[in-house]
Design an enzyme around this catalytic site. Structure first.
Site, PDB file in Angstrom:
ATOM      1  N   ALA A  17       6.095 -19.955   8.159  1.00 40.49           N
ATOM      2  CA  ALA A  17       6.053 -19.402   6.806  1.00 40.49           C
ATOM      3  C   ALA A  17       7.407 -18.958   6.267  1.00 40.49           C
ATOM      4  O   ALA A  17       7.535 -18.724   5.063  1.00 40.49           O
ATOM      5  CB  ALA A  17       5.065 -18.226   6.751  1.00 40.49           C
ATOM      6  N   ASP A  67       5.579 -18.677  19.244  1.00 43.03           N
ATOM      7  CA  ASP A  67       5.938 -20.074  19.442  1.00 43.03           C
ATOM      8  C   ASP A  67       4.640 -20.866  19.363  1.00 43.03           C
ATOM      9  O   ASP A  67       3.735 -20.662  20.183  1.00 43.03           O
ATOM     10  CB  ASP A  67       6.597 -20.243  20.808  1.00 43.03           C
ATOM     11  N   VAL A  68       4.524 -21.767  18.387  1.00 38.56           N
ATOM     12  CA  VAL A  68       3.245 -22.451  18.185  1.00 38.56           C
ATOM     13  C   VAL A  68       2.873 -23.358  19.351  1.00 38.56           C
ATOM     14  O   VAL A  68       1.719 -23.796  19.441  1.00 38.56           O
ATOM     15  CB  VAL A  68       3.232 -23.264  16.874  1.00 38.56           C
ATOM     16  N   ASN A  94       1.932 -25.590   9.017  1.00 36.18           N
ATOM     17  CA  ASN A  94       3.171 -25.998   8.368  1.00 36.18           C
ATOM     18  C   ASN A  94       4.375 -25.985   9.307  1.00 36.18           C
ATOM     19  O   ASN A  94       5.386 -26.630   9.027  1.00 36.18           O
ATOM     20  CB  ASN A  94       3.431 -25.070   7.170  1.00 36.18           C
ATOM     21  N   SER A 145       3.837 -35.868   6.636  1.00 35.97           N
ATOM     22  CA  SER A 145       5.041 -36.332   5.955  1.00 35.97           C
ATOM     23  C   SER A 145       4.842 -37.765   5.502  1.00 35.97           C
ATOM     24  O   SER A 145       4.100 -38.531   6.138  1.00 35.97           O
ATOM     25  CB  SER A 145       6.252 -36.260   6.896  1.00 35.97           C
ATOM     26  N   TYR A 158       9.842 -37.789  14.926  1.00 37.89           N
ATOM     27  CA  TYR A 158       9.243 -37.008  13.843  1.00 37.89           C
ATOM     28  C   TYR A 158       8.130 -37.801  13.159  1.00 37.89           C
ATOM     29  O   TYR A 158       7.028 -37.279  12.933  1.00 37.89           O
ATOM     30  CB  TYR A 158      10.325 -36.629  12.841  1.00 37.89           C
ATOM     31  N   ALA A 161       5.078 -37.957  15.402  1.00 39.89           N
ATOM     32  CA  ALA A 161       4.331 -36.700  15.427  1.00 39.89           C
ATOM     33  C   ALA A 161       3.523 -36.515  14.152  1.00 39.89           C
ATOM     34  O   ALA A 161       2.354 -36.114  14.191  1.00 39.89           O
ATOM     35  CB  ALA A 161       5.296 -35.532  15.620  1.00 39.89           C
ATOM     36  N   ILE A 190      11.917 -33.112   0.430  1.00 35.40           N
ATOM     37  CA  ILE A 190      11.904 -31.879  -0.368  1.00 35.40           C
ATOM     38  C   ILE A 190      13.271 -31.211  -0.242  1.00 35.40           C
ATOM     39  O   ILE A 190      13.845 -31.150   0.853  1.00 35.40           O
ATOM     40  CB  ILE A 190      10.799 -30.919   0.104  1.00 35.40           C
TER      41      ILE A 190
END
Length: 251
Positions: A17, A67-68, A94, A145, A158, A161, A190
């Site tokens: 976030a 840590d996710v 996110n 993405s 990337y 994933a 972005i």
């Protein structure tokens, strides 16, 4: 819930976030009336400041660190959110990691670092939040993405994933629906601090010349799409991907 605050009474957890995209998503969810848990990784001051800002919208907030990719840290963070705000009804996965590296120059550790942050983390956080959602008709929005569709030189790990995130989204939508609504967004490039170090004129042209808008997006254009997917107007959307890329990918 009111027309101008369609997420009033909802409890949203936004991972990653404190990044530019995460900040924009949190702000839009708060404006829509959701209580917001601001997740961070070693950015407590930034997360706390954002939580304090969001509270100005008249919603409850809490900042949580984890840590996710850590099962125990995520479990503790989710428990903190539940104690502070209640059952999580909206999850925005996110958090992520993006590093340019050719496969020919990549080690297994490089590969695992990207897959861990961008795919394993989505599973770990979802796994800890989902049981509560099944009883509360929750919503999950996963951030993928456009590179999951287009691929890109230097970003094989990337793109892999993020493609995995889309498969996860579709399968979980079938497994957890209709009680839990699961969808994804696929932003194009972005304009964020993570991107700017690479955003030379040629880099931007390469990534936007074949899009309809012909420019980078801005974080503020992403938040409303997440809020829409989390809200009552998206009841018929399950396992879908919104392509927020200015027409760079049409599907």
């Amino acid at each position: 819930m009111t027309h101008d605050r369609p997420l009033a009474g909802e409890v949203a957890l936004v991972t990653g976030a404190t990044g530019a995209l995460g900040v924009a998503i949190c702000r839009d969810l708060a404006r829509a009336g959701a209580d917001v848990a601001v997740h961070h990784l070693d950015q407590e001051a930034e997360a706390t400041a954002l939580a304090d800002e969001l509270a100005g919208h008249g919603v409850r907030t809490v900042a949580v660190g984890a840590d996710v990719t850590s099962w125990d840290e995520v479990a503790a963070a989710v428990q903190t959110v539940r104690e502070a705000l209640g059952t999580i009804t909206v999850l925005v996965n996110n958090a992520g990691f993006m590093e340019p590296r050719r496969i020919a120059d990549s080690s297994l550790d490089d590969w695992r670092r990207t897959l861990g942050a961008d795919l394993d983390g989505v599973f770990v956080v979802t796994r800890h939040v989902l049981p509560g959602m099944l009883a509360s008709h929750g919503r999950i929005v996963n951030v993928s993405s456009q590179l999951a569709f287009k691929g890109a030189i230097d970003y094989v790990a990337y793109a892999t994933a993020k493609a995995g995130v889309l498969g996860f989204t579709k399968a979980l939508a079938r497994e957890a629906g209709p009680r839990v609504r699961v969808n994804a967004i696929a932003p194009g490039p972005i304009d964020t601090p993570m991107v700017r170090p690479y955003a030379t004129r040629d880099w931007v042209h390469e990534r936007t010349h074949d899009s309809v808008v012909g420019r980078l997006g801005v974080p503020e254009e992403v938040g409303p799409a997440v809020t829409f997917l989390a809200g009552p107007g998206a009841e018929l959307l399950h396992g879908q991907t919104l392509h927020l890329n200015g027409g760079g990918v049409m599907a």
